[in-house]
Design a protein around this motif. Structure first.
Motif, short mmCIF file in Angstrom:
data_model
loop_
_atom_site.label_atom_id
_atom_site.label_comp_id
_atom_site.label_asym_id
_atom_site.label_seq_id
_atom_site.Cartn_x
_atom_site.Cartn_y
_atom_site.Cartn_z
N GLN A 1 -42.46 2.38 19.69
CA GLN A 1 -42.60 1.95 21.10
C GLN A 1 -41.60 2.39 22.19
OE1 GLN A 1 -44.23 -1.30 21.45
NE2 GLN A 1 -44.97 -1.26 19.47
N LEU A 2 -42.51 2.96 23.09
CA LEU A 2 -41.47 3.43 24.25
C LEU A 2 -40.76 1.97 24.89
CD1 LEU A 2 -40.74 5.33 26.55
CD2 LEU A 2 -42.87 4.74 27.66
N ILE B 1 -44.30 -0.07 25.55
CA ILE B 1 -45.79 0.50 25.45
C ILE B 1 -45.73 1.26 24.23
CG2 ILE B 1 -47.28 2.19 26.41
CD1 ILE B 1 -45.61 1.93 29.16
N GLU B 2 -46.85 0.68 23.33
CA GLU B 2 -46.88 1.22 21.82
C GLU B 2 -47.78 2.57 21.80
OE1 GLU B 2 -49.27 -0.01 17.88
OE2 GLU B 2 -47.93 -1.23 18.62
N GLU C 1 -39.11 1.10 35.27
CA GLU C 1 -39.63 0.18 34.71
C GLU C 1 -40.99 0.58 34.07
OE1 GLU C 1 -40.12 -3.30 37.38
OE2 GLU C 1 -37.99 -3.69 37.41
N LEU C 2 -41.26 0.11 32.86
CA LEU C 2 -42.54 0.13 32.20
C LEU C 2 -43.66 -0.70 32.84
CD1 LEU C 2 -41.37 0.54 28.60
CD2 LEU C 2 -41.38 2.34 30.28
N HIS C 3 -44.65 -0.30 33.23
CA HIS C 3 -45.63 -1.30 33.94
C HIS C 3 -46.99 -1.02 33.39
CE1 HIS C 3 -43.71 -2.70 37.94
NE2 HIS C 3 -42.80 -2.28 36.93
N THR C 4 -47.98 -1.90 33.70
CA THR C 4 -49.40 -1.80 33.21
C THR C 4 -50.03 -2.29 34.55
OG1 THR C 4 -50.87 -2.03 31.74
CG2 THR C 4 -49.62 -4.12 31.95
N HIS C 5 -51.36 -2.38 34.56
CA HIS C 5 -52.15 -2.97 35.69
C HIS C 5 -53.06 -3.86 35.00
CE1 HIS C 5 -51.68 0.64 38.35
NE2 HIS C 5 -51.58 -0.40 39.39
N LEU D 1 -37.20 5.51 23.05
CA LEU D 1 -38.23 4.77 21.76
C LEU D 1 -37.38 3.94 21.13
CD1 LEU D 1 -39.90 8.04 20.74
CD2 LEU D 1 -40.55 6.49 22.54
N ASP D 2 -38.04 2.97 20.39
CA ASP D 2 -37.45 1.88 19.51
C ASP D 2 -36.80 2.25 18.44
OD1 ASP D 2 -39.57 2.43 18.18
OD2 ASP D 2 -40.11 0.36 18.00
N ASP D 3 -36.85 3.58 18.15
CA ASP D 3 -36.19 3.93 16.93
C ASP D 3 -34.68 4.81 16.99
OD1 ASP D 3 -37.26 6.53 17.82
OD2 ASP D 3 -38.31 6.82 16.29
#
Length: 149
Positions: A54-55, A86-87, A67-71, A123-125
């Motif tokens: 994951q980001l 974001i995966e 920020e991480l975004h989507t539409h 990243l999540d790691d």
């Protein structure tokens, strides 16, 4: 005794999971529209590991916040929404592109096509990717359609 401790550490080190190898390609930051303090960063994130990653955040010294975004399409209207992560699929990729996932940069200083923008992805790691992204003028959405998978 020392030999036994060394062997134990060696075995423990070998059994630790390896970090996913994530690579950012074709990245860029959109040159600010006139009068706007906000812009976005786009790229393709590739993951060669056998597990998804994951980001979880992005940061740059050039902006007040990232920020991480989507539409999302809601009632026929396209809206931007912040997302927690974001995966990046195992042995796959995710495209951060106009009209989809992207990194919003708020209250950014002056941008120039001659000066790359530093951006750090986490990243999540725990892995961090330090990027230097070129700044490019706005492209019409139609020209980006070839990037969709």
């Amino acid at each position: 005794m020392l030999k036994r401790a060394f062997c134990t550490l060696l075995v423990l080190g070998m059994s630790a999971p390896a970090l996913a190898k994530v690579e950012a390609v074709a990245g860029y930051v959109r040159l600010l529209p006139a009068g706007s303090p906000n812009t976005a960063a786009f790229m393709v994130l590739k993951n060669d590991a056998n597990q998804p990653v994951q980001l979880v955040s992005a940061a740059t010294p050039a902006a007040e916040r990232a920020e991480l975004h989507t539409h999302l399409h809601e009632n026929g209207v396209m809206k931007m929404r912040q997302v927690d992560s974001i995966e990046i699929p195992a042995k796959g990729e995710v495209a951060l592109q106009p009209g989809s996932f992207h990194i919003m940069l708020f209250n950014i200083g002056a941008l120039s096509e001659q000066t790359p923008l530093p951006l750090t992805l986490t990243l999540d790691d725990g892995q961090q990717l330090a990027l230097s992204l070129p700044v490019k003028p706005i492209e019409p959405m139609g020209e980006m359609q070839h990037m969709k998978h």
